[in-house]
Design an enzyme around this catalytic site. Structure first.
Site, mmCIF file in Angstrom:
data_model
loop_
_atom_site.group_PDB
_atom_site.id
_atom_site.type_symbol
_atom_site.label_atom_id
_atom_site.label_comp_id
_atom_site.label_asym_id
_atom_site.label_seq_id
_atom_site.Cartn_x
_atom_site.Cartn_y
_atom_site.Cartn_z
ATOM 1 N N GLY A 231 40.694 54.400 59.726
ATOM 2 C CA GLY A 231 42.065 53.954 59.890
ATOM 3 C C GLY A 231 43.019 54.833 59.120
ATOM 4 N N SER A 232 44.143 54.265 58.715
ATOM 5 C CA SER A 232 45.194 55.051 58.079
ATOM 6 C C SER A 232 44.835 55.383 56.635
ATOM 7 C CB SER A 232 46.519 54.287 58.114
ATOM 8 O OG SER A 232 46.484 53.202 57.211
ATOM 9 N N GLU A 251 37.030 57.431 57.076
ATOM 10 C CA GLU A 251 37.465 58.361 58.129
ATOM 11 C C GLU A 251 38.942 58.071 58.364
ATOM 12 O OE1 GLU A 251 35.687 60.732 59.156
ATOM 13 O OE2 GLU A 251 33.734 60.092 58.388
ATOM 14 N N LEU A 252 39.796 58.955 57.848
ATOM 15 C CA LEU A 252 41.227 58.666 57.790
ATOM 16 C C LEU A 252 42.015 59.598 58.698
ATOM 17 C CD1 LEU A 252 41.347 58.039 53.939
ATOM 18 C CD2 LEU A 252 40.903 56.398 55.775
ATOM 19 N N CYS A 285 43.285 60.850 65.390
ATOM 20 C CA CYS A 285 43.428 61.459 64.063
ATOM 21 C C CYS A 285 43.150 62.954 64.095
ATOM 22 C CB CYS A 285 42.530 60.763 63.052
ATOM 23 S SG CYS A 285 40.824 60.619 63.576
ATOM 24 N N GLU A 379 51.172 62.384 59.397
ATOM 25 C CA GLU A 379 50.401 62.228 60.624
ATOM 26 C C GLU A 379 51.268 61.585 61.703
ATOM 27 O OE1 GLU A 379 46.068 60.527 62.022
ATOM 28 O OE2 GLU A 379 47.187 59.365 60.536
#
Length: 477
Positions: A231-232, A251-252, A285, A379
């Site tokens: 996520g963020s 996992e960003l 992402c 992002e």
């Protein structure tokens, strides 16, 4: 024609339960409520964790061939339900139907790979007599399941990113509790339906849609031995700070860059960059956000990109001709629209797009944007990309690294030495040559550095995170 039910359960300790219908999930194109899902409260989450603790030993003792049978059953059932899975994804995520079908194929691949890897868990025999005091000793090690795991998955790939947590957990024998994204819970719920058909021990899995405020136990409960979050960055690093002693995989986000060198095949690069920047409305992402183009081909490549971007069809994701569907929510489209306006106010040039209608944002390209603009440094997570030129390849690599993120980078070049230079010096988790950073194959090690996260996914690598090494040392008589 595929239809969805109006109400879906949660899964608690392998069983469907319908305590309420509190979670409304909308059709992301129409904005109307498409179905309702049961939402877990703290007591339900606590019961799920307790069930996972009880299931830890029987899961660990489950023979690898039986775990493989569970995973192969999932592969078969996902194939049989592929049309339903794709349609559900199209509705709940607003993902164009062709892309939704592609994600279903990746879901199937991910479980198939896990089935293959589930019977390949190996250890090593070690040489122990490295000095006189160790003469007569033998040693070996194996991997054992870490125990109950906590998974939190995002809205943008609700099938495959959930699969990258669930499938390796089953492969190694770890029970788990999962919180799917509240905006897109149905894919995980259908996975729960399929898992409930198997002989997994009671408590092996729980799939629990829950509010962010009510889901603290997924992070803080010490009975859980691993937290895997996708996520963020803001949320991910906060969870890590609060998770206690458990292992963490994050996992960003990213603002991925692609380099277009002077020798690149421009027609091929253009098609891939358009895909990387605007696939599923840029909500990836590793979506292409920064495009660095050699000055010798800049004007030509820019014009090619703009011309192609203007042809992309936007609209109802259920229409097979649609390439760009809605963003996940109008507030996200509004945020990104504001970033585009900020970039222009700072001196950037709008090349195409830039118009918003509700949650729909046109495919947008900008150039001459100062580095301090949010669209460069943060992002975007939407259908916007920024073009810039370079003359020195080393300077282009430095610009790729000039980011707090480091997930993947793409490089279009035919120069072998530049390829290895990028592999050696780009500060990212993965370098993709002659393709965009948006490309991922589901058995490769995938993850980032810097603010993009810690740890790696990809089935074999996730299995390593979900296991611990147990050593055996034997003294000869």
């Amino acid at each position: 024609m595929t239809t969805l039910k109006s109400v879906y359960p949660l899964y608690l300790n392998n069983e469907a339960q319908q305590p309420n219908t509190d979670l409304e999930v909308t059709d992301k194109f129409t904005g109307e409520v498409a179905f309702r899902v049961a939402q877990a409260d703290a007591a339900t989450i606590d019961a799920a964790i307790a069930g996972a603790v009880e299931a830890a030993e029987p899961m660990a003792r489950m023979p690898s061939y039986e775990r493989q049978e569970v995973l192969n059953h999932c592969v078969t059932r996902f194939k049989e339900r592929s049309e339903e899975l794709a349609y559900a994804l199209c509705v709940e995520a607003g993902k164009p139907i062709k892309d939704s079908e592609g994600e279903v194929s990746r879901l199937i691949d991910t479980f198939r790979i896990a089935a293959e890897e589930s019977v390949r868990m190996t250890g090593e025999v070690q040489t122990m007599d490295i000095s006189p005091r160790a003469k007569g000793y033998r040693g070996m090690w194996k991997r054992v399941p870490i125990g109950p795991c906590s998974f939190i998955s995002p809205f943008n790939f609700p099938l495959n990113l959930a699969a990258h947590k669930i499938a390796p957990a089953i492969a190694v024998g770890c029970p788990f509790v999962m919180k799917p994204a509240s905006r897109t819970p149905l894919g995980a719920i259908i996975m729960g339906e399929v898992l409930a058909e198997t002989n997994l021990p009671k408590g092996a899995f729980s799939i629990l849609p829950a509010s962010r405020d009510g889901a603290d136990l997924f992070t803080t409960d010490d009975r859980l031995k691993l937290l895997s979050f996708t996520g963020s960055p803001d949320v991910g690093w906060d969870l890590k700070a609060r998770c206690g002693k458990k292992k963490v995989v994050l996992e960003l986000g990213g603002n991925a860059a692609v380099i277009i060198d002077a020798d690149a095949n421009l027609n091929d690069a253009m098609e891939r960059v358009i895909f990387g920047a605007f696939y599923q409305s840029g909500q990836s992402c590793i979506g292409v956000q920064r495009i660095l183009i050699h000055a010798d081909v800049y004007d030509r490549f820019r014009d090619m990109l703009v011309a192609k971007a203007k042809t992309l069809i936007a609209g109802d994701p259920k229409d097979r001709d649609t390439f760009i569907g809605p963003m996940i929510h109008v507030k996200e489209a509004t945020r990104l629209d504001g970033w585009v306006q900020e970039a222009v106010s700072l001196g950037g040039t709008l090349l195409c797009g830039g118009k918003r209608d509700g949650a729909m944002l046109e495919a947008t390209l900008l150039e001459n944007v100062p580095h301090e603009a949010k669209i460069v440094t943060e992002e975007a997570f939407g259908p916007v990309a920024v073009l810039s030129s370079f003359t020195d390849f080393g300077a282009a690599m430095e610009e790729v690294n000039n980011s707090k993120f480091g997930l993947q980078a793409g490089v279009f070049t035919r120069d072998l030495f530049k390829m290895f230079d990028c592999w050696d010096h780009l500060d990212v988790g993965g370098v993709v040559i002659n393709d965009v950073p948006s490309f991922r194959i589901d058995n490769m090690p995938y993850g980032g550095v810097k603010d993009s996260g810690i740890g790696r996914e990809g089935i074999r690598f996730a299995m390593e995170d979900m296991t611990e090494i147990r050593n055996l040392l034997i003294r000869g008589q």
